[in-house]
Design a protein around this motif. Sequence first.
Motif, PDB file in Angstrom:
ATOM      1  N   GLY A 169      14.769 -14.622  13.134  1.00 18.49           N
ATOM      2  CA  GLY A 169      15.578 -14.155  14.254  1.00 18.49           C
ATOM      3  C   GLY A 169      16.825 -13.372  13.852  1.00 18.49           C
ATOM      4  O   GLY A 169      17.608 -12.980  14.716  1.00 18.49           O
ATOM      5  N   ARG A 170      17.008 -13.127  12.567  1.00 13.56           N
ATOM      6  CA  ARG A 170      18.172 -12.364  12.107  1.00 13.56           C
ATOM      7  C   ARG A 170      17.905 -10.872  12.280  1.00 13.56           C
ATOM      8  O   ARG A 170      16.779 -10.417  12.027  1.00 13.56           O
ATOM      9  CB  ARG A 170      18.467 -12.660  10.638  1.00 13.56           C
ATOM     10  N   PRO A 171      18.911 -10.107  12.678  1.00 17.20           N
ATOM     11  CA  PRO A 171      18.707  -8.659  12.809  1.00 17.20           C
ATOM     12  C   PRO A 171      18.298  -8.043  11.471  1.00 17.20           C
ATOM     13  O   PRO A 171      18.780  -8.451  10.414  1.00 17.20           O
ATOM     14  CB  PRO A 171      20.081  -8.127  13.222  1.00 17.20           C
ATOM     15  N   ILE A 172      17.387  -7.086  11.532  1.00 11.82           N
ATOM     16  CA  ILE A 172      16.960  -6.357  10.346  1.00 11.82           C
ATOM     17  C   ILE A 172      17.034  -4.867  10.672  1.00 11.82           C
ATOM     18  O   ILE A 172      16.580  -4.430  11.726  1.00 11.82           O
ATOM     19  CB  ILE A 172      15.556  -6.800   9.869  1.00 11.82           C
ATOM     20  N   THR A 173      17.659  -4.123   9.787  1.00 11.72           N
ATOM     21  CA  THR A 173      17.899  -2.707  10.019  1.00 11.72           C
ATOM     22  C   THR A 173      16.780  -1.864   9.415  1.00 11.72           C
ATOM     23  O   THR A 173      16.475  -2.013   8.233  1.00 11.72           O
ATOM     24  CB  THR A 173      19.245  -2.293   9.377  1.00 11.72           C
ATOM     25  N   PRO A 174      16.188  -0.988  10.220  1.00 14.38           N
ATOM     26  CA  PRO A 174      15.141  -0.123   9.672  1.00 14.38           C
ATOM     27  C   PRO A 174      15.732   0.994   8.809  1.00 14.38           C
ATOM     28  O   PRO A 174      16.902   1.360   8.944  1.00 14.38           O
ATOM     29  CB  PRO A 174      14.451   0.444  10.910  1.00 14.38           C
ATOM     30  N   TYR A 175      14.898   1.535   7.963  1.00 18.21           N
ATOM     31  CA  TYR A 175      15.237   2.706   7.150  1.00 18.21           C
ATOM     32  C   TYR A 175      15.529   3.872   8.093  1.00 18.21           C
ATOM     33  O   TYR A 175      14.896   4.013   9.135  1.00 18.21           O
ATOM     34  CB  TYR A 175      14.039   2.994   6.232  1.00 18.21           C
ATOM     35  N   ALA A 176      16.450   4.739   7.716  1.00 17.58           N
ATOM     36  CA  ALA A 176      16.862   5.860   8.572  1.00 17.58           C
ATOM     37  C   ALA A 176      15.827   6.969   8.651  1.00 17.58           C
ATOM     38  O   ALA A 176      15.812   7.740   9.603  1.00 17.58           O
ATOM     39  CB  ALA A 176      18.190   6.430   8.071  1.00 17.58           C
ATOM     40  N   GLY A 177      14.948   7.059   7.655  1.00 20.07           N
ATOM     41  CA  GLY A 177      13.955   8.133   7.640  1.00 20.07           C
ATOM     42  C   GLY A 177      14.416   9.279   6.759  1.00 20.07           C
ATOM     43  O   GLY A 177      15.522   9.286   6.224  1.00 20.07           O
ATOM     44  N   GLY A 178      13.523  10.253   6.582  1.00 18.43           N
ATOM     45  CA  GLY A 178      13.817  11.419   5.749  1.00 18.43           C
ATOM     46  C   GLY A 178      12.649  11.691   4.823  1.00 18.43           C
ATOM     47  O   GLY A 178      11.608  11.040   4.894  1.00 18.43           O
ATOM     48  N   ALA A 179      12.839  12.647   3.934  1.00 15.03           N
ATOM     49  CA  ALA A 179      11.784  13.000   2.981  1.00 15.03           C
ATOM     50  C   ALA A 179      11.775  11.996   1.835  1.00 15.03           C
ATOM     51  O   ALA A 179      12.828  11.542   1.385  1.00 15.03           O
ATOM     52  CB  ALA A 179      12.011  14.407   2.435  1.00 15.03           C
ATOM     53  N   VAL A 180      10.583  11.639   1.373  1.00 16.47           N
ATOM     54  CA  VAL A 180      10.458  10.759   0.208  1.00 16.47           C
ATOM     55  C   VAL A 180      10.916  11.569  -1.008  1.00 16.47           C
ATOM     56  O   VAL A 180      10.382  12.648  -1.280  1.00 16.47           O
ATOM     57  CB  VAL A 180       9.000  10.268   0.020  1.00 16.47           C
TER      58      VAL A 180
ATOM     59  N   THR B 191       0.850  -1.181   0.000  1.00 13.24           N
ATOM     60  CA  THR B 191       0.000   0.000   0.000  1.00 13.24           C
ATOM     61  C   THR B 191       0.890   1.236   0.000  1.00 13.24           C
ATOM     62  O   THR B 191       1.851   1.302   0.771  1.00 13.24           O
ATOM     63  CB  THR B 191      -0.912   0.011   1.240  1.00 13.24           C
ATOM     64  N   VAL B 192       0.568   2.192  -0.841  1.00 16.89           N
ATOM     65  CA  VAL B 192       1.293   3.459  -0.872  1.00 16.89           C
ATOM     66  C   VAL B 192       0.849   4.264   0.348  1.00 16.89           C
ATOM     67  O   VAL B 192      -0.341   4.520   0.516  1.00 16.89           O
ATOM     68  CB  VAL B 192       0.996   4.242  -2.170  1.00 16.89           C
ATOM     69  N   VAL B 193       1.806   4.630   1.207  1.00 14.59           N
ATOM     70  CA  VAL B 193       1.461   5.401   2.406  1.00 14.59           C
ATOM     71  C   VAL B 193       2.098   6.789   2.413  1.00 14.59           C
ATOM     72  O   VAL B 193       1.721   7.628   3.240  1.00 14.59           O
ATOM     73  CB  VAL B 193       1.799   4.638   3.715  1.00 14.59           C
ATOM     74  N   ALA B 194       3.062   7.045   1.528  1.00 12.75           N
ATOM     75  CA  ALA B 194       3.655   8.383   1.437  1.00 12.75           C
ATOM     76  C   ALA B 194       4.178   8.613   0.029  1.00 12.75           C
ATOM     77  O   ALA B 194       4.669   7.694  -0.634  1.00 12.75           O
ATOM     78  CB  ALA B 194       4.769   8.557   2.458  1.00 12.75           C
ATOM     79  N   LEU B 195       4.055   9.866  -0.387  1.00 16.80           N
ATOM     80  CA  LEU B 195       4.457  10.298  -1.729  1.00 16.80           C
ATOM     81  C   LEU B 195       5.653  11.249  -1.630  1.00 16.80           C
ATOM     82  O   LEU B 195       6.026  11.675  -0.526  1.00 16.80           O
ATOM     83  CB  LEU B 195       3.269  11.002  -2.395  1.00 16.80           C
ATOM     84  N   PRO B 196       6.231  11.607  -2.768  1.00 15.20           N
ATOM     85  CA  PRO B 196       7.379  12.515  -2.743  1.00 15.20           C
ATOM     86  C   PRO B 196       7.101  13.784  -1.935  1.00 15.20           C
ATOM     87  O   PRO B 196       6.017  14.371  -2.011  1.00 15.20           O
ATOM     88  CB  PRO B 196       7.599  12.845  -4.220  1.00 15.20           C
ATOM     89  N   GLY B 197       8.106  14.149  -1.131  1.00 18.02           N
ATOM     90  CA  GLY B 197       8.014  15.345  -0.308  1.00 18.02           C
ATOM     91  C   GLY B 197       7.519  15.096   1.098  1.00 18.02           C
ATOM     92  O   GLY B 197       7.731  15.923   1.992  1.00 18.02           O
ATOM     93  N   GLN B 198       6.876  13.961   1.322  1.00 26.79           N
ATOM     94  CA  GLN B 198       6.385  13.682   2.668  1.00 26.79           C
ATOM     95  C   GLN B 198       7.539  13.228   3.559  1.00 26.79           C
ATOM     96  O   GLN B 198       8.484  12.580   3.108  1.00 26.79           O
ATOM     97  CB  GLN B 198       5.273  12.627   2.636  1.00 26.79           C
ATOM     98  N   SER B 199       7.441  13.575   4.838  1.00 22.51           N
ATOM     99  CA  SER B 199       8.492  13.297   5.817  1.00 22.51           C
ATOM    100  C   SER B 199       8.238  11.973   6.530  1.00 22.51           C
ATOM    101  O   SER B 199       7.136  11.740   7.032  1.00 22.51           O
ATOM    102  CB  SER B 199       8.540  14.424   6.843  1.00 22.51           C
ATOM    103  N   ILE B 200       9.275  11.137   6.582  1.00 17.11           N
ATOM    104  CA  ILE B 200       9.186   9.828   7.242  1.00 17.11           C
ATOM    105  C   ILE B 200      10.121   9.810   8.441  1.00 17.11           C
ATOM    106  O   ILE B 200      11.305  10.139   8.318  1.00 17.11           O
ATOM    107  CB  ILE B 200       9.609   8.692   6.275  1.00 17.11           C
ATOM    108  N   GLU B 201       9.586   9.436   9.594  1.00 16.24           N
ATOM    109  CA  GLU B 201      10.397   9.217  10.789  1.00 16.24           C
ATOM    110  C   GLU B 201      10.218   7.760  11.194  1.00 16.24           C
ATOM    111  O   GLU B 201       9.098   7.251  11.202  1.00 16.24           O
ATOM    112  CB  GLU B 201       9.937  10.117  11.940  1.00 16.24           C
TER     113      GLU B 201
END
Length: 174
Positions: free
Chosen positions: A123-134, A89-99
């Motif tokens: 059980g393997r570690p998974i790294t989340p996205y750092a965040g920022g503007a799309v 599902t698309v939840v954010a478009l270009p310019g939107q801020s992700i934290e």
Amino acid sequence: LYLRFTAIAVLVCLPAILFGAGSEAGFRVNLTPSYPLGLWRIAPLNRATRVGDHIFICPPLTEEFRRARERGYLRRGICPGWLSPLIKTVVALPGQSIEIGASVVIDGVDLPRSAVQPNDGSGRPITPYAGGAVPPGFLFLHSPFKGSYDSRYFGPIPADGVLGLATPIFTFGP
């Protein structure tokens, strides 16, 4: 003997023919828990992608997605590098801020059912996205399934990978 051979040949070839014809018509079978299991169709998208659209999208052929394939997050499919398209599902478009913290926050609003997991299902570690503007030309994608591999982990991906809207045809489950 000839009739038996013909009957066996038809029974063996028929599923392959039906699968090929179904693929050409945009039908896909979803076997992942991110969305209901069953038969889906890639429907043409004749407008700009919007927040809330359920889409089929090809992941970019990057090292991140090669690793995801090796870890079993993605199956083989029709996309570049023989990766399977994602249903998200698309939840954010270009310019939107992700934290990204314990969950996903878009433009200051918590995204429901977006808890970030420290480990994958094995059980393997998974790294989340750092965040920022799309960035322009990208989409931020989500699935409400707790164990989904989505933009919480891989970040925004190019919108030019969109194959079309994901339309359920015959599905099971939530």
